[in-house]
Write a protein that holds these residues in place. Structure first.
Motif, short mmCIF file in Angstrom:
data_model
loop_
_atom_site.label_atom_id
_atom_site.label_comp_id
_atom_site.label_asym_id
_atom_site.label_seq_id
_atom_site.Cartn_x
_atom_site.Cartn_y
_atom_site.Cartn_z
N UNK A 139 35.14 69.07 38.27
CA UNK A 139 36.12 68.05 38.67
C UNK A 139 37.50 68.57 38.27
N UNK A 140 38.49 68.36 39.14
CA UNK A 140 39.82 68.91 38.86
C UNK A 140 40.93 67.94 39.25
N UNK A 141 42.10 68.19 38.69
CA UNK A 141 43.33 67.52 39.13
C UNK A 141 44.28 68.61 39.62
N UNK A 149 24.35 80.10 42.12
CA UNK A 149 25.51 80.86 42.59
C UNK A 149 26.58 79.83 42.94
N UNK A 150 27.66 79.82 42.15
CA UNK A 150 28.63 78.72 42.23
C UNK A 150 29.95 79.17 42.85
N UNK A 151 30.38 78.49 43.91
CA UNK A 151 31.70 78.75 44.52
C UNK A 151 32.75 77.94 43.77
N UNK A 152 33.90 78.58 43.53
CA UNK A 152 34.92 77.94 42.68
C UNK A 152 35.79 76.93 43.43
N UNK A 153 35.12 75.88 43.89
CA UNK A 153 35.80 74.74 44.52
C UNK A 153 35.44 73.54 43.67
N UNK A 154 36.40 72.64 43.45
CA UNK A 154 36.12 71.46 42.61
C UNK A 154 36.39 70.18 43.38
N UNK A 155 35.67 69.13 43.02
CA UNK A 155 35.99 67.81 43.58
C UNK A 155 37.25 67.30 42.89
N UNK A 156 37.94 66.41 43.55
CA UNK A 156 39.17 65.87 42.97
C UNK A 156 38.87 64.65 42.12
N UNK A 157 39.56 64.55 41.00
CA UNK A 157 39.37 63.40 40.11
C UNK A 157 40.05 62.16 40.69
N UNK A 158 41.12 62.37 41.47
CA UNK A 158 41.93 61.20 41.84
C UNK A 158 42.14 60.96 43.34
N UNK A 159 41.58 61.80 44.22
CA UNK A 159 41.61 61.46 45.64
C UNK A 159 40.33 62.00 46.28
N UNK A 160 40.25 61.95 47.60
CA UNK A 160 38.97 62.31 48.22
C UNK A 160 38.95 63.73 48.75
N UNK A 219 22.64 78.35 46.15
CA UNK A 219 24.10 78.26 46.19
C UNK A 219 24.57 76.83 46.05
N UNK A 220 25.65 76.66 45.30
CA UNK A 220 26.29 75.34 45.24
C UNK A 220 27.79 75.55 45.05
N UNK A 221 28.57 74.52 45.31
CA UNK A 221 30.00 74.61 44.98
C UNK A 221 30.23 73.64 43.83
N UNK A 222 31.41 73.72 43.25
CA UNK A 222 31.75 72.81 42.15
C UNK A 222 31.71 71.35 42.58
N UNK A 223 31.72 71.11 43.91
CA UNK A 223 31.64 69.72 44.40
C UNK A 223 30.25 69.13 44.19
N UNK A 224 29.23 69.99 44.25
CA UNK A 224 27.85 69.50 44.20
C UNK A 224 27.54 68.87 42.84
N UNK A 225 26.97 67.67 42.90
CA UNK A 225 26.55 66.96 41.68
C UNK A 225 27.67 66.89 40.63
#
Length: 300
Positions: free
Chosen positions: A136-138, A176-187, A126-132
């Protein structure tokens, strides 16, 4: 005695042989599957889904599962006393709600799915979109009546890094990917529509097929007047239909359109209420949903 036994086993052999052309065609190909709808909450359907995905892996395909978790998120928010509000068909996600969304997707839905798949061997990771930096999203701001609307931590994917998923696939694992993304412009992180995330990943991975599980039989020809399902249509034909679709189908069909316009060979919406619908769709002639193909494969 032997005669009878041979006779009863014969249909099984015929079914396996029937799958041969598909096994050959799909061998080594990546298939992205969006897990959702009833298949996600019904115990028997969940178990059948896990069997199908493991079967694909053992049949030489490379399945990648992407999931959201609408019903589970709504329940958890209620428990935490957070009201669920929707605008333009998307969940308004405050900072507080985002913590719950992340917890439910990565800590509950994904864990359960990984557990079901791993009953069959050490396969799922399992991983989320944050992993590696996978996703990445805005901030996504939908337009309602000509006005941009703030719906909080809901993201629009800007970048995809498939490195971690490709490494897992090369190792014979099922991501298995959870639909969460890291932010391109904040933390912070963003909640991303799982249909959209699955389509974007399918395109980035150069997948053979995108499969989206739904709670309907496919795209209806003339709903509600008829329940005839359109079994195949081209990207251009789908584009013309988009304005007429129900709000729940829009992200699914837009995802299919994005996928086939960006290198994925076929995108399919299939009925997740039917046990083993994935196998029926991939290994038989009687595909059971709606298949979208790029324009050059048919008339637009």
């Amino acid at each position: 005695m032997t005669g009878t036994r041979k006779h009863t086993a014969l249909p099984k052999a015929q079914i396996l042989i029937e799958a041969l052309p598909w096994l050959t065609r799909h061998h080594g190909k990546t298939v992205v599957i969006k897990f959702g709808g009833n298949a996600m909450v019904d115990e028997e359907l969940k178990a059948a889904f896990a069997q199908d995905v493991v079967f694909l892996r053992h049949a030489g395909l490379k399945p990648v599962v992407v999931h959201g978790g609408g019903p589970q998120i709504s329940r958890a928010l209620e428990t935490h006393g957070i009201v669920s509000e929707f605008k333009a068909g998307l969940r308004v996600t405050t900072e507080d709600a985002m913590d719950v969304v992340r917890m439910v997707l990565a800590g509950q839905v994904q864990r359960e799915l990984v557990g079901l798949l791993n009953r069959h061997g050490p396969l799922a990771v399992g991983l989320t979109g944050e992993d590696a930096h996978t996703l990445t999203a805005v901030k996504h701001q939908p337009e309602i009546d000509g006005e941009l609307v703030d719906i909080g931590r809901v993201g629009e994917i800007t970048e995809i890094d498939t490195g971690a998923i490709e490494a897992l696939l090369a190792d014979g694992r099922i991501p298995v990917v959870s639909s969460i993304a890291r932010s391109q412009d904040d933390h912070h992180v963003y909640n991303v529509n799982a249909d959209t995330a699955a389509a974007a990943l399918a395109a980035a991975l150069g997948a053979e097929t995108l499969m989206v599980l739904t709670d309907v039989e496919g795209l209806y020809e003339d709903w509600p007047n008829s329940d005839e399902v359109i079994s195949r249509l081209t990207a251009s034909q789908l584009e013309k239909l988009l304005p007429e679709l129900s709000s729940g189908m829009v992200p699914k069909m837009e995802g299919c359109l994005h996928a086939v316009r960006n290198g994925v060979n076929t995108a399919r919406v299939i009925d997740g209420r039917v046990q083993h619908s994935i196998l029926l769709e991939i290994f038989t002639d009687e595909g059971i949903g709606t298949m979208v193909v790029p324009d050059e494969q048919g008339d637009s």
